[in-house]
Design an enzyme around this catalytic site. Structure first.
Site, short mmCIF file in Angstrom:
data_model
loop_
_atom_site.label_atom_id
_atom_site.label_comp_id
_atom_site.label_asym_id
_atom_site.label_seq_id
_atom_site.Cartn_x
_atom_site.Cartn_y
_atom_site.Cartn_z
N CYS A 103 -9.37 -10.13 12.17
CA CYS A 103 -8.96 -8.72 11.63
C CYS A 103 -7.77 -7.61 12.36
CB CYS A 103 -10.10 -8.00 10.90
SG CYS A 103 -11.74 -9.06 9.77
N ASP A 304 -17.21 5.32 14.27
CA ASP A 304 -18.14 5.80 15.42
C ASP A 304 -16.80 6.55 16.59
OD1 ASP A 304 -19.68 3.45 16.48
OD2 ASP A 304 -19.43 2.15 15.12
#
Length: 348
Positions: A103, A304
């Site tokens: 990705c 995150d």
């Protein structure tokens, strides 16, 4: 078959004049996509959301000031190779750092696709020893890379070894394979996941076009075997930064009996700033889903925290402090505000 830079051009997914661009990106970050992914790309659409996720772009060569090599701080919490112990009751086990696709927004893009892509038997044994030696570990999350690229035999060994550790009660596996290479989810792989303890599989999908008939069948094989399947997605500019697209994605997953688990705000990985949108914009998109889709279709929107301080839910709250102490104002899905009374005296 994994397509590399040359094959991407040969298949007509990008014009030949971009070959040099692809090579320059491939010198810095790993490149691969599967036939299944290639079949979904519309080369005539310069804004194709599938191509944006998997086809290299010169934008990846641009470093923003806030970019980080290890954006979620894996290294900070890694006491030995293959283990990340960020939270007291769970660890990441990374037996492999190879993926079927890479990705273009990956937060581990500095680690994956290297020559030493599989943890050595000795290092894996040390990782198991660490888990055995920490009785506070209740859940092991097998990630990577992509664990489903391991042979069924090796997957079975990992699952059986973890199952035999008394304090480990939950085994969770994060994988892209059922979405990007669904034919790999064969009976032998599914059988390798069999355990008396709880085994969960978390798949990664970002756009409703990824949910093909082959993907549905692969996921169904897991579910028929009694394995709960969850999903995680990343909120990406140019891919799914649209409430209608997110609605279709999450409805499609739930219709496959997959519970949307996390919607990640994009991380500060190097060369990914073109994918990032602001938190306020993300909150608006997630807020637009309230009232439009069932609670089953709504993942937790998380960030995150850069540097390794863990995940934090960042969706805008519908509850706001009222004009007096203890009072609250609640905003409904239409934007109307409703007052909520304080706790009666002596009850707080």
């Amino acid at each position: 078959m994994a397509l590399r830079s040359e094959e991407i051009v040969d298949r007509g997914l990008v014009p030949p004049e971009r070959m040099d661009e692809l090579r320059r990106v491939a010198e810095r970050f790993s490149v691969a996509l599967t036939d299944d992914v290639a079949a979904l790309i519309d080369p005539a659409d310069p804004n194709d959301p599938i191509a944006a996720q998997f086809v290299p772009s010169a934008l990846e060569l641009v470093d923003a000031p806030e970019d980080q090599v290890d954006p979620i701080g894996d290294e900070r919490w890694s006491p030995l190779p293959g283990i990340v112990h960020r939270y007291p009751d769970r660890v990441l086990l990374k037996p492999i750092l190879v993926c079927p696709v890479y990705c273009r927004f990956c937060f581990r893009r500095e680690q994956v696709g290297k020559d030493d892509g599989v943890l050595s038997p000795e290092a894996l044994a040390h990782a198991f020893g660490y888990i055995r030696g920490h009785p506070e570990i209740w859940e092991v999350i097998i990630t990577g890379g992509d664990p489903f690229l391991l042979s069924p035999r090796r997957i079975a060994v990992i699952v059986r070894t973890l199952e035999a550790i008394p304090h480990v009660q939950v085994i969770r596996i994060h994988t892209r394979v059922p979405i990007v290479q669904p034919r790999r989810v064969r009976p032998a792989l599914v059988a390798a996941l069999a355990a008396e303890k709880a085994v969960y599989v978390v798949v990664h999908a970002n756009h409703p076009r990824e949910l093909t008939a082959a993907v549905r069948e692969a996921v169904c094989r897991l579910i028929r075997a009694g394995i709960p399947v969850l999903s995680q997605s990343v909120l990406l500019r140019g891919v799914n930064d649209d409430a209608t697209v997110l609605e279709a994605l999450f409805r499609g997953l739930v219709a496959m009996r997959v519970k949307p688990y996390y919607l990640h705000h994009p991380d500060l990985a190097r060369g990914t700033s073109h994918f990032r949108l602001g938190i306020e914009e993300g909150q608006r998109l997630v807020g637009a889903l309230r009232g439009r889709v069932s609670g089953l279709c709504q993942p937790v929107y998380v960030l995150d925290i850069p540097g390794g301080d863990g995940k934090a839910p960042i969706a805008a709250s519908a509850a706001m402090p009222g004009e007096a102490a203890g009072r609250w104002v609640i905003k409904d899905t239409a934007g109307a505000e409703h007052r909520y009374p304080p706790v009666p005296p002596g009850k707080d």
